[in-house]
Write an enzyme that holds these catalytic residues in place. Structure first.
Site, PDB file in Angstrom:
ATOM      1  N   SER A   1      15.071   5.903   5.529  1.00 52.77           N
ATOM      2  CA  SER A   1      15.858   5.462   4.366  1.00 52.77           C
ATOM      3  C   SER A   1      17.356   5.649   4.583  1.00 52.77           C
ATOM      4  O   SER A   1      18.161   5.124   3.821  1.00 52.77           O
ATOM      5  CB  SER A   1      15.436   6.241   3.111  1.00 52.77           C
ATOM      6  OG  SER A   1      14.057   6.128   2.923  1.00 52.77           O
TER       7      SER A   1
ATOM      8  N   TRP B   1       7.917   4.306  14.279  1.00 57.65           N
ATOM      9  CA  TRP B   1       7.266   3.268  13.452  1.00 57.65           C
ATOM     10  C   TRP B   1       7.463   1.854  13.978  1.00 57.65           C
ATOM     11  O   TRP B   1       7.254   0.907  13.218  1.00 57.65           O
ATOM     12  CB  TRP B   1       7.799   3.285  12.013  1.00 57.65           C
ATOM     13  CG  TRP B   1       7.825   4.569  11.296  1.00 57.65           C
ATOM     14  CD1 TRP B   1       8.930   5.254  10.892  1.00 57.65           C
ATOM     15  CD2 TRP B   1       6.699   5.331  10.853  1.00 57.65           C
ATOM     16  NE1 TRP B   1       8.566   6.392  10.223  1.00 57.65           N
ATOM     17  CE2 TRP B   1       7.203   6.455  10.190  1.00 57.65           C
ATOM     18  CE3 TRP B   1       5.306   5.160  10.966  1.00 57.65           C
ATOM     19  CZ2 TRP B   1       6.373   7.432   9.637  1.00 57.65           C
ATOM     20  CZ3 TRP B   1       4.489   6.117  10.416  1.00 57.65           C
ATOM     21  CH2 TRP B   1       5.025   7.226   9.761  1.00 57.65           C
ATOM     22  N   ILE B   2       7.881   1.679  15.211  1.00 62.47           N
ATOM     23  CA  ILE B   2       8.345   0.343  15.613  1.00 62.47           C
ATOM     24  C   ILE B   2       7.152  -0.592  15.916  1.00 62.47           C
ATOM     25  O   ILE B   2       6.430  -0.421  16.900  1.00 62.47           O
ATOM     26  CB  ILE B   2       9.326   0.432  16.813  1.00 62.47           C
ATOM     27  CG1 ILE B   2      10.428   1.471  16.505  1.00 62.47           C
ATOM     28  CG2 ILE B   2       9.911  -0.945  17.130  1.00 62.47           C
ATOM     29  CD1 ILE B   2      11.177   1.275  15.179  1.00 62.47           C
TER      30      ILE B   2
ATOM     31  N   ARG C   1     -20.636  -9.080 -10.791  1.00 61.65           N
ATOM     32  CA  ARG C   1     -21.208  -7.740 -10.962  1.00 61.65           C
ATOM     33  C   ARG C   1     -21.815  -7.608 -12.367  1.00 61.65           C
ATOM     34  O   ARG C   1     -21.090  -7.674 -13.368  1.00 61.65           O
ATOM     35  CB  ARG C   1     -20.109  -6.690 -10.764  1.00 61.65           C
ATOM     36  CG  ARG C   1     -20.525  -5.281 -11.070  1.00 61.65           C
ATOM     37  CD  ARG C   1     -21.443  -4.748 -10.012  1.00 61.65           C
ATOM     38  NE  ARG C   1     -21.678  -3.318 -10.199  1.00 61.65           N
ATOM     39  CZ  ARG C   1     -22.641  -2.650  -9.581  1.00 61.65           C
ATOM     40  NH1 ARG C   1     -23.446  -3.286  -8.734  1.00 61.65           N
ATOM     41  NH2 ARG C   1     -22.801  -1.364  -9.785  1.00 61.65           N
TER      42      ARG C   1
ATOM     43  N   GLN D   1     -13.433  -6.812 -22.572  1.00 61.39           N
ATOM     44  CA  GLN D   1     -12.012  -7.107 -22.792  1.00 61.39           C
ATOM     45  C   GLN D   1     -11.090  -6.174 -22.009  1.00 61.39           C
ATOM     46  O   GLN D   1      -9.994  -6.583 -21.600  1.00 61.39           O
ATOM     47  CB  GLN D   1     -11.694  -7.061 -24.282  1.00 61.39           C
ATOM     48  CG  GLN D   1     -12.250  -8.291 -24.987  1.00 61.39           C
ATOM     49  CD  GLN D   1     -11.901  -8.335 -26.460  1.00 61.39           C
ATOM     50  OE1 GLN D   1     -11.401  -7.355 -27.013  1.00 61.39           O
ATOM     51  NE2 GLN D   1     -12.177  -9.441 -27.097  1.00 61.39           N
TER      52      GLN D   1
ATOM     53  N   GLU E   1      10.903  -1.946   5.247  1.00 62.00           N
ATOM     54  CA  GLU E   1      12.039  -2.803   4.852  1.00 62.00           C
ATOM     55  C   GLU E   1      12.757  -2.229   3.629  1.00 62.00           C
ATOM     56  O   GLU E   1      13.255  -2.957   2.775  1.00 62.00           O
ATOM     57  CB  GLU E   1      11.535  -4.228   4.568  1.00 62.00           C
ATOM     58  CG  GLU E   1      12.171  -5.271   5.446  1.00 62.00           C
ATOM     59  CD  GLU E   1      11.614  -5.252   6.868  1.00 62.00           C
ATOM     60  OE1 GLU E   1      10.561  -4.625   7.104  1.00 62.00           O
ATOM     61  OE2 GLU E   1      12.247  -5.847   7.745  1.00 62.00           O
ATOM     62  N   GLY E   2      12.792  -0.899   3.537  1.00 66.46           N
ATOM     63  CA  GLY E   2      13.432  -0.228   2.396  1.00 66.46           C
ATOM     64  C   GLY E   2      12.397   0.132   1.355  1.00 66.46           C
ATOM     65  O   GLY E   2      11.792  -0.747   0.738  1.00 66.46           O
ATOM     66  N   SER E   3      12.198   1.450   1.153  1.00 61.07           N
ATOM     67  CA  SER E   3      11.153   1.928   0.230  1.00 61.07           C
ATOM     68  C   SER E   3      11.458   1.514  -1.210  1.00 61.07           C
ATOM     69  O   SER E   3      12.544   1.014  -1.510  1.00 61.07           O
ATOM     70  CB  SER E   3      11.072   3.452   0.309  1.00 61.07           C
ATOM     71  OG  SER E   3      12.254   3.992  -0.259  1.00 61.07           O
TER      72      SER E   3
ATOM     73  N   ASN F   1      12.131   3.431  -3.691  1.00 63.85           N
ATOM     74  CA  ASN F   1      13.321   4.139  -4.201  1.00 63.85           C
ATOM     75  C   ASN F   1      14.611   3.557  -3.637  1.00 63.85           C
ATOM     76  O   ASN F   1      15.608   3.463  -4.352  1.00 63.85           O
ATOM     77  CB  ASN F   1      13.253   5.637  -3.828  1.00 63.85           C
ATOM     78  CG  ASN F   1      12.431   6.432  -4.825  1.00 63.85           C
ATOM     79  OD1 ASN F   1      11.927   5.871  -5.794  1.00 63.85           O
ATOM     80  ND2 ASN F   1      12.295   7.723  -4.576  1.00 63.85           N
TER      81      ASN F   1
HETATM   82  C1  LIG Z   1       3.415   0.668   9.406  1.00 63.63           C
HETATM   83  C2  LIG Z   1       4.920   0.750   9.455  1.00 63.63           C
HETATM   84  C3  LIG Z   1       5.606  -0.156  10.234  1.00 63.63           C
HETATM   85  C4  LIG Z   1       7.012  -0.060  10.342  1.00 63.63           C
HETATM   86  N1  LIG Z   1       7.663  -0.917  11.197  1.00 63.63           N
HETATM   87  C5  LIG Z   1       8.997  -0.718  11.434  1.00 63.63           C
HETATM   88  C6  LIG Z   1       9.679  -1.507  12.436  1.00 63.63           C
HETATM   89  O1  LIG Z   1       9.106  -2.411  13.076  1.00 63.63           O
HETATM   90  N2  LIG Z   1      10.996  -1.231  12.679  1.00 63.63           N
HETATM   91  C7  LIG Z   1      11.681  -0.254  12.012  1.00 63.63           C
HETATM   92  O2  LIG Z   1      12.860  -0.070  12.295  1.00 63.63           O
HETATM   93  N3  LIG Z   1      11.059   0.505  11.060  1.00 63.63           N
HETATM   94  C8  LIG Z   1       9.740   0.299  10.767  1.00 63.63           C
HETATM   95  N4  LIG Z   1       9.094   1.064   9.804  1.00 63.63           N
HETATM   96  C9  LIG Z   1       9.827   2.156   9.182  1.00 63.63           C
HETATM   97  C10 LIG Z   1      10.124   1.965   7.727  1.00 63.63           C
HETATM   98  O3  LIG Z   1      11.198   1.075   7.566  1.00 63.63           O
HETATM   99  C11 LIG Z   1      10.425   3.369   7.174  1.00 63.63           C
HETATM  100  O4  LIG Z   1       9.173   4.036   7.079  1.00 63.63           O
HETATM  101  C12 LIG Z   1      11.108   3.314   5.851  1.00 63.63           C
HETATM  102  O5  LIG Z   1      12.431   2.881   5.995  1.00 63.63           O
HETATM  103  C13 LIG Z   1      11.109   4.700   5.155  1.00 63.63           C
HETATM  104  O6  LIG Z   1      11.517   5.683   6.032  1.00 63.63           O
HETATM  105  P1  LIG Z   1      10.662   7.043   6.186  1.00 63.63           P
HETATM  106  O7  LIG Z   1       9.250   6.687   6.351  1.00 63.63           O
HETATM  107  O8  LIG Z   1      11.332   7.858   7.228  1.00 63.63           O
HETATM  108  O9  LIG Z   1      10.798   7.737   4.763  1.00 63.63           O
HETATM  109  P2  LIG Z   1      12.003   8.695   4.297  1.00 63.63           P
HETATM  110  O10 LIG Z   1      13.305   8.047   4.568  1.00 63.63           O
HETATM  111  O11 LIG Z   1      11.745  10.062   4.841  1.00 63.63           O
HETATM  112  O12 LIG Z   1      11.763   8.723   2.734  1.00 63.63           O
HETATM  113  C14 LIG Z   1      10.690   9.475   2.150  1.00 63.63           C
HETATM  114  C15 LIG Z   1      10.699   9.249   0.645  1.00 63.63           C
HETATM  115  O13 LIG Z   1      11.961   9.691   0.098  1.00 63.63           O
HETATM  116  C16 LIG Z   1      12.523   8.655  -0.681  1.00 63.63           C
HETATM  117  N5  LIG Z   1      13.993   8.643  -0.547  1.00 63.63           N
HETATM  118  C17 LIG Z   1      14.717   8.646   0.602  1.00 63.63           C
HETATM  119  N6  LIG Z   1      16.033   8.558   0.327  1.00 63.63           N
HETATM  120  C18 LIG Z   1      16.139   8.482  -1.021  1.00 63.63           C
HETATM  121  C19 LIG Z   1      17.233   8.347  -1.927  1.00 63.63           C
HETATM  122  N7  LIG Z   1      18.512   8.257  -1.492  1.00 63.63           N
HETATM  123  N8  LIG Z   1      16.967   8.320  -3.252  1.00 63.63           N
HETATM  124  C20 LIG Z   1      15.706   8.387  -3.707  1.00 63.63           C
HETATM  125  N9  LIG Z   1      14.629   8.508  -2.910  1.00 63.63           N
HETATM  126  C21 LIG Z   1      14.833   8.543  -1.580  1.00 63.63           C
HETATM  127  C22 LIG Z   1      11.951   7.359  -0.119  1.00 63.63           C
HETATM  128  O14 LIG Z   1      11.935   6.338  -1.095  1.00 63.63           O
HETATM  129  C23 LIG Z   1      10.548   7.771   0.274  1.00 63.63           C
HETATM  130  O15 LIG Z   1       9.711   7.646  -0.842  1.00 63.63           O
HETATM  131  C24 LIG Z   1       7.710   0.937   9.630  1.00 63.63           C
HETATM  132  C25 LIG Z   1       7.003   1.824   8.806  1.00 63.63           C
HETATM  133  C26 LIG Z   1       5.630   1.739   8.705  1.00 63.63           C
HETATM  134  C27 LIG Z   1       4.899   2.743   7.850  1.00 63.63           C
END
Ligand SMILES: Cc1cc2nc3c(=O)[nH]c(=O)nc-3n(C[C@H](O)[C@H](O)[C@H](O)COP(=O)(O)OP(=O)(O)OC[C@H]3O[C@@H](n4cnc5c(N)ncnc54)[C@H](O)[C@@H]3O)c2cc1C
Length: 400
Positions: A132, A157-158, A272, A283, A367-369, A371
């Site tokens: 992130s 994670w690439i 089902r 409903q 592509e950006g969580s 949050n």
């Molecule tokens: C299957 C998979 C494939 C992927 N493929 C690629 C790829 O091809 N290339 C690539 O470059 N990346 C890739 N990613 C990486 C992905 O982009 C990252 O997982 C993502 O950006 C989040 O980073 P992190 O997992 O380190 O979480 P972190 O950055 O550690 O975040 C953990 C949590 O904290 C929250 N958080 C972090 N900062 C803040 C903030 N400022 N405010 C509030 N909340 C926050 C986040 O929302 C998240 O819920 C992939 C990930 C997965 C799981």
């Protein structure tokens, strides 16, 4: 303003669904069992023109545009979730970034091969220290030595990185720069050609074993200077720009997954029988199906709006972020509804509910969580930071 798709996009959607049903089910299962990367299937997708939609004919594209990308990504993901990855690696984040920021020589060398599926792409930004905050967390360095850069560090994670021929990879040429993003530079790497590269697949239950994400290690990995993408220190803008294209495909992929979960729920609710009749007559079940139905429809409209905006040649950061955020909400809801409707059967391998949920979870993070999108949307709405602040070269095809 009208909401009907043009005839050619309806035909495209049908053609993609037909291809996915014929080629990305049984054959893909065989690759899934062996764990091998499905090179021939990616090539077939390329030959069918799925990756060439936003590119001009001069580089091997078909100029169908970005709205077409959203339709292709949705249909592929609805039928064969794992193959949705290819829309990022072979179309959006890898080749389009090279097309948008590369020199003419780089474009001609890499883009036609990637979008035809003859070579495999990757996009390597994230590191273990926090996806992130990619600039702050970046420890990978690039040191200039004559006509090469020497890269050291690792990426996490690439996706496709154990099969990639070409990748857009980010490293710090100035690790001490403040703010940190000013030290980031983009490179076009060729893992199979340059020494010092290795990729270790990450075990992720529920996700594909043939199309994988890995940790990559760079150990004195030499990259020729002519493979630098853009100027030194300008890599962060390139990365942010690339994520916009990525958010288009990810929004559409989430819409496809949500539609698949909804379709499965509707079919199951109708068949089902519990207590003398189908559960669809209750409903409370109908209400859940109704909620999921409108969310999926709204997510689709927002995903297509991202494509439409890009087809106008306009900066799409704001709509891309909103679309991606809403698509995660819609897909999560559709997944929750499916789990509820299927009861215990949601947990079995016989039904697609668990598998769809894994892909929805994955795309919620990628592509950006959620949050990160909330922060972008909230800061933009409050006038704290303009969502469209990153510059673009805007070399879009501009199909309308
Ligand atoms: C299957 C998979 C494939 C992927 N493929 C690629 C790829 O091809 N290339 C690539 O470059 N990346 C890739 N990613 C990486 C992905 O982009 C990252 O997982 C993502 O950006 C989040 O980073 P992190 O997992 O380190 O979480 P972190 O950055 O550690 O975040 C953990 C949590 O904290 C929250 N958080 C972090 N900062 C803040 C903030 N400022 N405010 C509030 N909340 C926050 C986040 O929302 C998240 O819920 C992939 C990930 C997965 C799981």
């Amino acid at each position: 303003m009208h909401f009907d798709l043009p005839e050619e996009l309806v035909a495209l959607s049908d053609a993609v669904a037909d291809f996915a049903n014929r080629r990305l089910t049984d054959d893909a299962d065989a690759y899934e069992r062996s764990g091998e990367f499905p090179y021939p299937l990616i090539r077939e997708m390329g030959e069918a023109g799925f990756f060439g939609a936003p590119f001009p004919e001069s580089v091997g594209g078909n100029e169908a545009g970005f709205m077409a990308v959203s339709i292709i990504a949705e249909e592929i993901s609805r039928i064969a979730p794992a193959y949705g990855y290819a829309m990022n690696m072979q179309c959006a984040t890898c080749p389009y970034t090279i097309y948008n920021w590369g020199t003419q020589e780089q474009i001609e060398r890499f883009v036609p091969e990637l979008i035809s599926g003859r070579t495999i792409g990757m996009f390597a930004l994230s590191e273990a220290g926090g996806g992130s905050d990619p600039a702050g967390a970046m420890r990978t360095t690039a040191r200039r030595e004559g006509d090469h850069y020497v890269l050291n560090g690792s990426k996490m994670w690439i996706t496709f990185s154990n099969a990639a021929d070409v990748g857009v990879l980010f490293a710090k040429t100035d690790p001490k720069a403040t703010p940190a993003h000013k030290g980031v530079t983009a490179f076009i790497v060729e893992p199979k050609k340059f020494e010092g590269y290795s990729a270790q697949p990450i075990d992720m239950p529920g996700l594909s074993k043939s199309l994988r994400s890995c940790t990559i290690f760079l150990d004195d990995f030499k990259v020729p200077v002519e493979n630098r993408l853009g100027e030194e220190g300008k890599g962060f803008g390139i990365a942010m720009n690339a994520l916009e294209f990525g958010r288009l495909t990810v929004s559409a992929r989430l819409t496809g997954l949500a539609q698949a979960a909804l379709d499965a729920s509707i079919a199951y609710a109708n068949e089902r029988v519990v207590g003398g009749g189908p559960i669809a007559r209750h409903q409370l079940v109908q209400q859940r199906i109704a909620d999921a139905t409108v969310h999926v429809e709204a997510a689709r409209l927002m995903a297509r709006r991202i494509g439409w905006t890009m087809d106008q040649g306009r900066t799409s950061t704001r709509v891309a972020s909103r679309g991606k955020y809403f698509a995660t909400q819609a897909a999560r809801l559709a997944s929750d509804v499916a789990r509820e409707v299927f009861g215990g059967n949601a947990l079995t391998a016989e039904y697609p509910v668990q598998r769809l949920q894994s892909y929805i979870d994955m795309l919620t993070v990628g592509e950006g969580s959620e949050n990160v999108q909330r922060v972008l949307i909230g800061e933009d709405a409050l006038g704290i930071k303009d969502a469209a602040r990153h510059t673009m070269r805007n070399r879009f095809v501009g199909v309308t």
